[in-house]
Design a protein around this motif. Structure first.
Motif, mmCIF file in Angstrom:
data_model
loop_
_atom_site.group_PDB
_atom_site.id
_atom_site.type_symbol
_atom_site.label_atom_id
_atom_site.label_comp_id
_atom_site.label_asym_id
_atom_site.label_seq_id
_atom_site.Cartn_x
_atom_site.Cartn_y
_atom_site.Cartn_z
ATOM 1 N N GLU A 115 7.189 1.953 1.465
ATOM 2 C CA GLU A 115 6.884 0.837 2.353
ATOM 3 C C GLU A 115 8.151 0.470 3.104
ATOM 4 O OE1 GLU A 115 5.550 -3.753 1.765
ATOM 5 O OE2 GLU A 115 4.448 -2.248 0.605
ATOM 6 N N GLY A 150 9.499 -2.295 6.350
ATOM 7 C CA GLY A 150 9.053 -3.409 7.167
ATOM 8 C C GLY A 150 10.203 -4.239 7.700
ATOM 9 N N THR A 202 4.890 -4.305 8.716
ATOM 10 C CA THR A 202 5.039 -3.446 7.547
ATOM 11 C C THR A 202 4.224 -2.176 7.732
ATOM 12 O OG1 THR A 202 5.247 -5.391 6.135
ATOM 13 C CG2 THR A 202 4.771 -3.311 5.042
ATOM 14 N N TYR A 203 4.812 -1.034 7.358
ATOM 15 C CA TYR A 203 4.109 0.243 7.321
ATOM 16 C C TYR A 203 4.157 0.735 5.880
ATOM 17 C CZ TYR A 203 3.189 5.213 7.703
ATOM 18 O OH TYR A 203 2.665 6.464 7.518
ATOM 19 N N ASP A 236 2.743 3.945 2.959
ATOM 20 C CA ASP A 236 2.194 5.277 2.726
ATOM 21 C C ASP A 236 2.139 5.457 1.213
ATOM 22 O OD1 ASP A 236 1.563 7.964 2.541
ATOM 23 O OD2 ASP A 236 3.138 8.636 3.900
ATOM 24 N N LYS A 292 -2.491 5.376 4.299
ATOM 25 C CA LYS A 292 -1.462 4.930 5.241
ATOM 26 C C LYS A 292 -1.982 3.719 5.991
ATOM 27 C CE LYS A 292 0.442 9.501 6.242
ATOM 28 N NZ LYS A 292 0.801 10.427 7.327
ATOM 29 N N TRP A 349 -0.834 -0.253 8.320
ATOM 30 C CA TRP A 349 0.054 -1.211 8.972
ATOM 31 C C TRP A 349 -0.423 -2.626 8.700
ATOM 32 C CZ3 TRP A 349 4.384 -0.005 11.763
ATOM 33 C CH2 TRP A 349 4.544 1.323 12.145
ATOM 34 N N SER A 396 -4.278 -6.137 10.015
ATOM 35 C CA SER A 396 -3.915 -4.988 9.179
ATOM 36 C C SER A 396 -4.943 -3.882 9.313
ATOM 37 C CB SER A 396 -3.767 -5.404 7.711
ATOM 38 O OG SER A 396 -5.004 -5.846 7.201
ATOM 39 N N TYR A 436 -5.741 0.317 7.516
ATOM 40 C CA TYR A 436 -5.331 1.460 6.697
ATOM 41 C C TYR A 436 -6.460 2.479 6.674
ATOM 42 C CZ TYR A 436 -8.292 0.234 2.711
ATOM 43 O OH TYR A 436 -9.368 -0.022 1.910
#
Length: 186
Positions: A10, A12, A27-28, A30, A61, A63, A87, A89
């Motif tokens: 993560e 961010g 925030t991203y 995976d 994955k 955001w 958000s 995913y």
């Protein structure tokens, strides 16, 4: 069988300005999940359906973006704080057992099989579609019932929303406060 394992990354940014009255966060993430325990496919000639094996890895994955602020804050005791959140995913099949690129699954609503491939979304919604004419109208049988093929499963959509949003507010006056929220799944 081995224990299933999960790993995630993560990254961010969180920033606040104007004495913390305005802020944003991005925030991203995976995450790799598995391999999960599944039933391995065996030939029906063996007399068995299959055996348990560590067999399916998935990757999720996504955001998340948040904007926050305090548009009103006065000496009389009135304060309004607000936050907007968005958000998204997607979870996809990353790997199947024995290096397979696809596996078959059973469509619960009928007798047909579904082929799941590496890269497919995990949250597929399957069912049967009605037959339609060139104008998009449903074709009916002579009995009046809609004409469909219950044996052929087709992907209709996905269970999970493409994205989720919320708008959260708090109005405060001295010792009183009112909280309200709007949110949705698109």
């Amino acid at each position: 069988l081995k224990p299933s394992a999960n790993s995630s990354k993560e990254v961010g940014v969180d920033a606040k300005f104007m004495e913390n009255r305005v802020g944003f966060s991005v925030t991203y993430f995976d995450a790799i999940n598995g391999p999960r325990i599944v039933t391995e496919q065996w030939s029906q000639a063996s007399g068995f359906n299959g055996g348990l094996i560590n067999g399916v890895k998935t990757e999720k994955k996504g955001w998340e973006v948040t904007l926050s602020g305090t548009p009103v804050q006065n000496a009389g005791g009135l304060t309004w704080t607000t936050m907007v959140n968005w958000s998204t995913y997607v979870e996809r099949y990353k790997e199947f057992y024995n290096g397979l690129q696809s596996v078959n699954g059973q469509y619960i609503g009928g007798d047909s099989r579904i082929e799941y491939k590496v890269g497919d979304r995990v949250d597929g919604l399957y069912g049967t579609k009605f037959y339609r004419d060139n104008d998009g109208e449903i074709i009916h049988r002579s009995t009046g019932a809609p004409f469909s093929d219950n044996l052929v499963a087709q992907k209709l959509s996905n269970y999970n929303a493409d994205w989720v949003w919320s708008f959260i507010n708090t109005l405060s006056y001295k010792s009183w406060s009112l909280n309200f929220q709007f949110d949705g799944r698109v």
